[in-house]
Every structure is written in structure tokens, then in C-alpha cells.
Write a protein that holds these residues in place. Structure first.
Motif, PDB file in Angstrom:
ATOM      1  N   MET A 276      46.964  40.380  49.397  1.00 53.52           N
ATOM      2  CA  MET A 276      46.040  39.767  50.347  1.00 53.52           C
ATOM      3  C   MET A 276      45.425  40.781  51.313  1.00 53.52           C
ATOM      4  O   MET A 276      44.402  40.498  51.922  1.00 53.52           O
ATOM      5  CB  MET A 276      46.748  38.669  51.145  1.00 53.52           C
ATOM      6  N   ALA A 277      46.014  41.957  51.444  1.00 54.49           N
ATOM      7  CA  ALA A 277      45.452  42.961  52.340  1.00 54.49           C
ATOM      8  C   ALA A 277      44.048  43.360  51.907  1.00 54.49           C
ATOM      9  O   ALA A 277      43.206  43.681  52.740  1.00 54.49           O
ATOM     10  CB  ALA A 277      46.353  44.188  52.392  1.00 54.49           C
ATOM     11  N   CYS A 278      43.774  43.324  50.629  1.00 55.26           N
ATOM     12  CA  CYS A 278      42.471  43.753  50.105  1.00 55.26           C
ATOM     13  C   CYS A 278      41.770  42.678  49.277  1.00 55.26           C
ATOM     14  O   CYS A 278      40.546  42.599  49.265  1.00 55.26           O
ATOM     15  CB  CYS A 278      42.631  45.004  49.248  1.00 55.26           C
ATOM     16  N   HIS A 279      42.537  41.864  48.585  1.00 52.98           N
ATOM     17  CA  HIS A 279      41.970  40.842  47.701  1.00 52.98           C
ATOM     18  C   HIS A 279      41.963  39.506  48.440  1.00 52.98           C
ATOM     19  O   HIS A 279      42.982  38.814  48.491  1.00 52.98           O
ATOM     20  CB  HIS A 279      42.781  40.726  46.405  1.00 52.98           C
ATOM     21  N   SER A 280      40.800  39.145  48.986  1.00 58.13           N
ATOM     22  CA  SER A 280      40.715  37.942  49.814  1.00 58.13           C
ATOM     23  C   SER A 280      41.041  36.660  49.056  1.00 58.13           C
ATOM     24  O   SER A 280      41.414  35.669  49.661  1.00 58.13           O
ATOM     25  CB  SER A 280      39.327  37.839  50.447  1.00 58.13           C
ATOM     26  N   GLY A 281      40.938  36.663  47.748  1.00 58.08           N
ATOM     27  CA  GLY A 281      41.238  35.471  46.960  1.00 58.08           C
ATOM     28  C   GLY A 281      42.579  35.499  46.271  1.00 58.08           C
ATOM     29  O   GLY A 281      42.858  34.646  45.429  1.00 58.08           O
ATOM     30  N   ALA A 282      43.435  36.463  46.606  1.00 59.31           N
ATOM     31  CA  ALA A 282      44.723  36.595  45.911  1.00 59.31           C
ATOM     32  C   ALA A 282      45.570  35.335  46.011  1.00 59.31           C
ATOM     33  O   ALA A 282      46.252  34.972  45.058  1.00 59.31           O
ATOM     34  CB  ALA A 282      45.500  37.794  46.447  1.00 59.31           C
ATOM     35  N   ASP A 283      45.500  34.640  47.139  1.00 53.82           N
ATOM     36  CA  ASP A 283      46.299  33.418  47.281  1.00 53.82           C
ATOM     37  C   ASP A 283      45.781  32.289  46.391  1.00 53.82           C
ATOM     38  O   ASP A 283      46.445  31.282  46.207  1.00 53.82           O
ATOM     39  CB  ASP A 283      46.365  32.973  48.737  1.00 53.82           C
ATOM     40  N   GLN A 284      44.618  32.471  45.811  1.00 49.42           N
ATOM     41  CA  GLN A 284      44.055  31.515  44.861  1.00 49.42           C
ATOM     42  C   GLN A 284      44.070  32.067  43.436  1.00 49.42           C
ATOM     43  O   GLN A 284      43.465  31.506  42.537  1.00 49.42           O
ATOM     44  CB  GLN A 284      42.611  31.182  45.255  1.00 49.42           C
ATOM     45  N   GLY A 285      44.733  33.205  43.246  1.00 51.99           N
ATOM     46  CA  GLY A 285      44.811  33.808  41.923  1.00 51.99           C
ATOM     47  C   GLY A 285      43.561  34.567  41.530  1.00 51.99           C
ATOM     48  O   GLY A 285      43.361  34.878  40.367  1.00 51.99           O
ATOM     49  N   ARG A 286      42.706  34.904  42.503  1.00 50.31           N
ATOM     50  CA  ARG A 286      41.456  35.617  42.228  1.00 50.31           C
ATOM     51  C   ARG A 286      41.573  37.063  42.702  1.00 50.31           C
ATOM     52  O   ARG A 286      41.821  37.316  43.878  1.00 50.31           O
ATOM     53  CB  ARG A 286      40.281  34.919  42.910  1.00 50.31           C
TER      54      ARG A 286
END
Length: 169
Positions: free
Chosen positions: A137-147
Motif C-alpha cells: 500500500m505504500a506505493c500501490h494505491s489499489g493493493a487493498d483491492q488486489g490491483r
């Protein structure tokens, strides 16, 4: 128990799993997006982002689910029924390369992760805004949605000029 009985029981068990309302569609392997079990999101995301199952091969997920009492230094034990149900879901949705071996069963040690992040300096992972390579989540804004698309990237705070230049590379 024969194979068909096993499949029937597994399908029945999985059908009883509550599903997350979100559908996670960032599947770089061309598979149809799947809804995530609510228990997976609740339990895993309590400590870290709920990683998409495709990020590890089935063998890694099996080892991780079999060692939840010592999950990277933490006791992440679950009810045995949840372990079985979630373990089966992870197996069914795991990365396709069955031959893949992942050192220490860490997503951050997969060939794909290392290739995609090869220009990131070790010091970047230690920034207060990042903390570790596992903090997607530090860099991938959609990581919590699997993106994990490159279109959803954000530059973490505290990068030096050299690190910012590498970011744009």
C-alpha cells in the motif's frame, strides 16, 4: 474417499464461505476475476494487505496455511475449518506456475516481484513511509483491492532525488 466425493465436499465447503462484495480483477495471468472470501480479507488484512492468491504458487500457500501458528514470527492461527476452506480457495486461485519455488514462501522473493522492483534501492524499503517491501500500500494505491497496475502507483514520501529518478525509470 474418492476424488469425486472430495470435489463435491470441497465445492460444498466453498459455497458456504461468505464472499467479499469486492471483485478483484487485476489478474495479470488472464484468469477471470474471483470474489474473495470475507474471512480471507478480514483475517489477513488485519495485519497486512490481503494478497491476491495468484502471487504465490499453490505449494507456498499450502505451507503458509499449514504454519499459521508461526506466520512470519506471529501466531495467526485460525479455526481449523477456516484453514481448510481458505486453504482450498488459495489453492484453487494460486499462481499457475506449479514449478515455481519461492524462497521462504515470501511474495517479495518471487521472480515477478524482484523483476518488477529491481530498480528500487534497499534504502527505499526502510523509509518510514514504506517500512518494508511487503507494505504494498505504500506505493500501490489499489493493493487493498488486489490491483497492482502501474497506473495506480504513488511515490512514497521521503525519497531522495536519486530514488525519485529511479522511480520514474
Amino acid at each position: 474417499m474418492n476424488f469425486h466425493t472430495f470435489l463435491s465436499r470441497a465445492a460444498l465447503a466453498l459455497s458456504a464461505l461468505p464472499l467479499s462484495p469486492a471483485v478483484h480483477a487485476d489478474d495479470h495471468e488472464g484468469r477471470t476475476a474471483v470474489a474473495w472470501p470475507k474471512a480471507y480479507v478480514q483475517e489477513c488484512a488485519a495485519c497486512h494487505v490481503a494478497y491476491p492468491p495468484r502471487m504465490l504458487p499453490a505449494a507456498s500457500w499450502a505451507r503458509l496455511m499449514g504454519g499459521l501458528d508461526r506466520h512470519f514470527g506471529t501466531d495467526a492461527s485460525l479455526d481449523p475449518q477456516d484453514v481448510q476452506r481458505l486453504g482450498q480457495w488459495l489453492q484453487d486461485n494460486a499462481g499457475r506456475d506449479a514449478r515455481a519455488t519461492v524462497p521462504e514462501d515470501r511474495i517479495t522473493r518471487t521472480a515477478r516481484f524482484e523483476h518488477k522492483h529491481r530498480h528500487i534501492e534497499a534504502a527505499t524499503w526502510r523509509l518510514p513511509s514504506v517500512r518494508s517491501a511487503a507494505n504494498c500500500m505504500a506505493c500501490h494505491s489499489g493493493a487493498d483491492q488486489g490491483r497492482y497496475s502501474e497506473h495506480g502507483l504513488r511515490m512514497p514520501e521521503g525519497l531522495s532525488a536519486r530514488q525519485r529518478a529511479a522511480w520514474d525509470d
